[in-house]
Design a protein around this motif. Sequence first.
Motif, mmCIF file in Angstrom:
data_model
loop_
_atom_site.group_PDB
_atom_site.id
_atom_site.type_symbol
_atom_site.label_atom_id
_atom_site.label_comp_id
_atom_site.label_asym_id
_atom_site.label_seq_id
_atom_site.Cartn_x
_atom_site.Cartn_y
_atom_site.Cartn_z
ATOM 1 N N VAL A 178 -2.721 -7.607 -23.931
ATOM 2 C CA VAL A 178 -2.327 -6.901 -25.154
ATOM 3 C C VAL A 178 -1.474 -7.868 -25.971
ATOM 4 C CG1 VAL A 178 -1.013 -4.976 -26.118
ATOM 5 C CG2 VAL A 178 -2.378 -4.629 -24.054
ATOM 6 N N ILE A 179 -1.902 -8.114 -27.207
ATOM 7 C CA ILE A 179 -1.147 -8.986 -28.114
ATOM 8 C C ILE A 179 -0.549 -8.093 -29.189
ATOM 9 C CG2 ILE A 179 -1.269 -10.921 -29.727
ATOM 10 C CD1 ILE A 179 -3.676 -11.956 -28.128
ATOM 11 N N GLU A 180 0.764 -8.151 -29.327
ATOM 12 C CA GLU A 180 1.397 -7.228 -30.272
ATOM 13 C C GLU A 180 2.439 -7.910 -31.129
ATOM 14 O OE1 GLU A 180 2.773 -4.214 -27.505
ATOM 15 O OE2 GLU A 180 4.817 -4.930 -27.716
ATOM 16 N N GLU A 181 2.741 -7.242 -32.252
ATOM 17 C CA GLU A 181 3.707 -7.825 -33.190
ATOM 18 C C GLU A 181 5.086 -7.920 -32.545
ATOM 19 O OE1 GLU A 181 5.313 -5.547 -36.628
ATOM 20 O OE2 GLU A 181 4.410 -3.782 -35.694
ATOM 21 N N TYR A 182 5.827 -8.895 -32.984
ATOM 22 C CA TYR A 182 7.194 -9.109 -32.515
ATOM 23 C C TYR A 182 8.112 -8.159 -33.282
ATOM 24 C CZ TYR A 182 11.694 -11.558 -32.010
ATOM 25 O OH TYR A 182 13.006 -11.889 -31.774
ATOM 26 N N LEU A 183 8.813 -7.313 -32.560
ATOM 27 C CA LEU A 183 9.731 -6.360 -33.194
ATOM 28 C C LEU A 183 11.152 -6.894 -33.132
ATOM 29 C CD1 LEU A 183 8.444 -2.948 -31.740
ATOM 30 C CD2 LEU A 183 7.964 -3.916 -33.992
ATOM 31 N N GLU A 184 11.905 -6.676 -34.202
ATOM 32 C CA GLU A 184 13.308 -7.114 -34.217
ATOM 33 C C GLU A 184 14.215 -5.907 -34.096
ATOM 34 O OE1 GLU A 184 14.752 -10.312 -36.547
ATOM 35 O OE2 GLU A 184 12.762 -10.729 -37.359
ATOM 36 N N GLY A 185 15.325 -6.104 -33.385
ATOM 37 C CA GLY A 185 16.291 -5.025 -33.196
ATOM 38 C C GLY A 185 16.940 -5.151 -31.839
ATOM 39 N N GLU A 186 17.576 -4.095 -31.417
ATOM 40 C CA GLU A 186 18.253 -4.065 -30.126
ATOM 41 C C GLU A 186 17.389 -3.298 -29.130
ATOM 42 O OE1 GLU A 186 21.584 -5.256 -27.869
ATOM 43 O OE2 GLU A 186 20.955 -5.812 -29.885
ATOM 44 N N GLU A 187 17.280 -3.833 -27.900
ATOM 45 C CA GLU A 187 16.498 -3.149 -26.868
ATOM 46 C C GLU A 187 17.359 -2.130 -26.137
ATOM 47 O OE1 GLU A 187 13.766 -4.944 -24.089
ATOM 48 O OE2 GLU A 187 13.715 -6.770 -25.307
ATOM 49 N N LEU A 268 15.119 -0.748 -31.000
ATOM 50 C CA LEU A 268 15.761 0.041 -32.055
ATOM 51 C C LEU A 268 15.669 -0.757 -33.351
ATOM 52 C CD1 LEU A 268 18.860 1.246 -29.981
ATOM 53 C CD2 LEU A 268 16.598 2.316 -30.192
ATOM 54 N N THR A 269 14.617 -0.492 -34.130
ATOM 55 C CA THR A 269 14.345 -1.258 -35.348
ATOM 56 C C THR A 269 14.982 -0.579 -36.560
ATOM 57 O OG1 THR A 269 12.331 -0.106 -36.034
ATOM 58 C CG2 THR A 269 12.088 -1.798 -34.315
ATOM 59 N N LYS A 270 14.895 -1.250 -37.700
ATOM 60 C CA LYS A 270 15.425 -0.657 -38.933
ATOM 61 C C LYS A 270 14.653 0.599 -39.320
ATOM 62 C CE LYS A 270 17.183 -5.002 -40.794
ATOM 63 N NZ LYS A 270 16.863 -6.174 -41.630
ATOM 64 N N GLU A 271 13.385 0.672 -38.869
ATOM 65 C CA GLU A 271 12.568 1.866 -39.178
ATOM 66 C C GLU A 271 12.748 2.977 -38.144
ATOM 67 O OE1 GLU A 271 10.379 -1.232 -38.777
ATOM 68 O OE2 GLU A 271 11.360 -1.706 -40.665
ATOM 69 N N GLY A 272 13.602 2.735 -37.148
ATOM 70 C CA GLY A 272 13.801 3.726 -36.097
ATOM 71 C C GLY A 272 13.313 3.202 -34.756
ATOM 72 N N PRO A 273 13.457 3.999 -33.681
ATOM 73 C CA PRO A 273 13.053 3.523 -32.358
ATOM 74 C C PRO A 273 11.537 3.381 -32.236
ATOM 75 C CG PRO A 273 13.779 5.820 -32.256
ATOM 76 C CD PRO A 273 14.047 5.351 -33.648
ATOM 77 N N LYS A 274 11.093 2.268 -31.643
ATOM 78 C CA LYS A 274 9.668 2.037 -31.375
ATOM 79 C C LYS A 274 9.500 1.691 -29.901
ATOM 80 C CE LYS A 274 8.396 0.527 -36.029
ATOM 81 N NZ LYS A 274 7.666 -0.490 -36.833
ATOM 82 N N VAL A 275 8.367 2.081 -29.334
ATOM 83 C CA VAL A 275 8.129 1.878 -27.900
ATOM 84 C C VAL A 275 7.666 0.447 -27.630
ATOM 85 C CG1 VAL A 275 6.772 2.600 -25.904
ATOM 86 C CG2 VAL A 275 7.537 4.301 -27.569
ATOM 87 N N LEU A 276 8.380 -0.232 -26.734
ATOM 88 C CA LEU A 276 7.934 -1.527 -26.219
ATOM 89 C C LEU A 276 6.995 -1.315 -25.041
ATOM 90 C CD1 LEU A 276 11.300 -3.502 -26.237
ATOM 91 C CD2 LEU A 276 9.368 -3.863 -27.774
ATOM 92 N N GLU A 277 7.372 -0.364 -24.172
ATOM 93 C CA GLU A 277 6.532 -0.060 -23.009
ATOM 94 C C GLU A 277 6.932 1.300 -22.452
ATOM 95 O OE1 GLU A 277 7.301 -2.781 -19.794
ATOM 96 O OE2 GLU A 277 9.462 -2.435 -19.833
ATOM 97 N N PHE A 278 5.977 1.947 -21.800
ATOM 98 C CA PHE A 278 6.258 3.124 -20.996
ATOM 99 C C PHE A 278 6.140 2.726 -19.531
ATOM 100 C CE2 PHE A 278 4.705 5.887 -24.643
ATOM 101 C CZ PHE A 278 5.937 6.484 -24.870
ATOM 102 N N ASN A 279 7.033 3.239 -18.702
ATOM 103 C CA ASN A 279 6.915 3.096 -17.256
ATOM 104 C C ASN A 279 6.893 4.486 -16.639
ATOM 105 O OD1 ASN A 279 6.904 0.291 -17.344
ATOM 106 N ND2 ASN A 279 9.116 0.159 -17.176
ATOM 107 N N ALA A 280 6.342 4.556 -15.421
ATOM 108 C CA ALA A 280 6.094 5.857 -14.785
ATOM 109 C C ALA A 280 7.104 6.164 -13.691
ATOM 110 C CB ALA A 280 4.669 5.878 -14.218
ATOM 111 N N ARG A 281 8.305 5.550 -13.783
ATOM 112 C CA ARG A 281 9.291 5.714 -12.688
ATOM 113 C C ARG A 281 10.674 5.297 -13.202
ATOM 114 N NH1 ARG A 281 10.493 0.322 -13.458
ATOM 115 N NH2 ARG A 281 8.551 -0.731 -13.927
ATOM 116 N N PHE A 282 11.684 5.466 -12.350
ATOM 117 C CA PHE A 282 13.024 4.986 -12.681
ATOM 118 C C PHE A 282 12.985 3.489 -12.910
ATOM 119 C CE2 PHE A 282 14.732 8.836 -10.522
ATOM 120 C CZ PHE A 282 15.701 9.188 -11.443
ATOM 121 N N GLY A 283 13.762 3.023 -13.876
ATOM 122 C CA GLY A 283 13.882 1.581 -14.082
ATOM 123 C C GLY A 283 14.697 0.956 -12.966
ATOM 124 N N ASP A 284 14.434 -0.325 -12.732
ATOM 125 C CA ASP A 284 15.214 -1.102 -11.769
ATOM 126 C C ASP A 284 15.639 -2.364 -12.506
ATOM 127 O OD1 ASP A 284 16.153 -2.725 -9.734
ATOM 128 O OD2 ASP A 284 14.473 -2.395 -8.376
#
Length: 416
Positions: A178-187, A268-284
């Motif tokens: 998957v090739i996607e645009e580079y988003l700017e903001g805080e993760e 967290l972009t200037k246009e609002g929150p955008k999804v980088l990825e979904f995961n199916a479990r607790f983060g580690d």
Amino acid sequence: MKVLVVGSGGREHALLWKAAQSPLVERLYAAPGNAGMAELAELVPWNGEVEALADWALKEGMDLTLVGPEAPLVEGIADAFQERGLKIFGPTQKAAMIEGSKAFAKALMERYGIPTARHRTFQDPLLALEYLEEVGVPIVVKDSGLAAGKGVTVAFDLHTAKQAVANILNRAEGGEVVIEEYLEGEEATVLALTDGKTILPLLPSQDHKRLLDGDQGPMTGGMGAIAPYPMDPATLKAVEERILRPLLEGLEAEGVVYRGVVYAGLMLTKEGPKVLEFNARFGDPEAQALLPLLENDLVELALRVAEGRLAGTRLSWKEGASACVVLAAPGYPESPKKGIPLHLPEPPEGVLLFHAGTRREEGRLVSAGGRVLNVVGLGATLEEALERAYGFIPRIGFPGAVYRKDIGARALKAST
């Protein structure tokens, strides 16, 4: 109740530690677990075969199973347990596809209007390389399949981007990129418990994915996390209403009921929150920072999720903040050194120690993975939590330990 935790990392040690506090629990088991988890639970030898573990759980009468890692979920562990009438906290194989295939997740977001980066999916290397020439850099290249948090390349030059595509698509077994645009903001990360209908967002958190200070070096499974991340209520509401709810409703419209934890990795972009990825479990390591702040009984919550009874439940949180610092083995993430002797003193008040890649070898505690230990500091403020975590690290005997010195620095800056 007999409760089983599946997995062997720091996240699973944190889940086990939290489950051990539940008055509902009589006996705890971990498959396969690690040296730290052995102090809380009976370890069950397990080679990763989900049907075999489901058979064992049925035979031994497990009342509830909590799944930590993504691989067994994508392989269908929840389906195998449910087919045997066993209760399990974790989504089915179809639901776990939101993590198992980034291409699937992207297509789902497109269908249901969930904000994310513009993207294209490729299986043909030549077409992918042509597209890179067309769009230029900066660009993000992702392995569509599971890559343990290490399948993402943020490329600022075409050579790096092309190399990332080649690494993914030129494998003998083939691949998808998957090739996607580079988003700017805080993760930031928002995890939520859900039974498919009710959504209970946890405190926002922030992972630190790169190996070195200043977000330099290679992508890793995560080098540390803090909670809560200072996210304003309007943004958190937007995450729930524009991202989490459309995701669950979209899956349901396609015949998939999602029960477990959904992880939204966000920019967290200037246009609002955008999804980088979904995961199916607790983060580690997000789980290691979040669970010590959760006041609710984890086992009761997991039962409510598994049984579709989450409606009317409220989450309650301790005041203050939490900071998790990951101690990794030299050579991580490419070729971590194993078998390093570890000496672990008793943590002081306000500090927790979760094992990740550890094992006992001839009575000695040694490293057995890339990410080896998680030091979690708790405090009235994030500064205090960080001081406690970093204050304890020099007392740990772990020769050559690799860890970041700037966990939480961005959150501190954001909150001032």
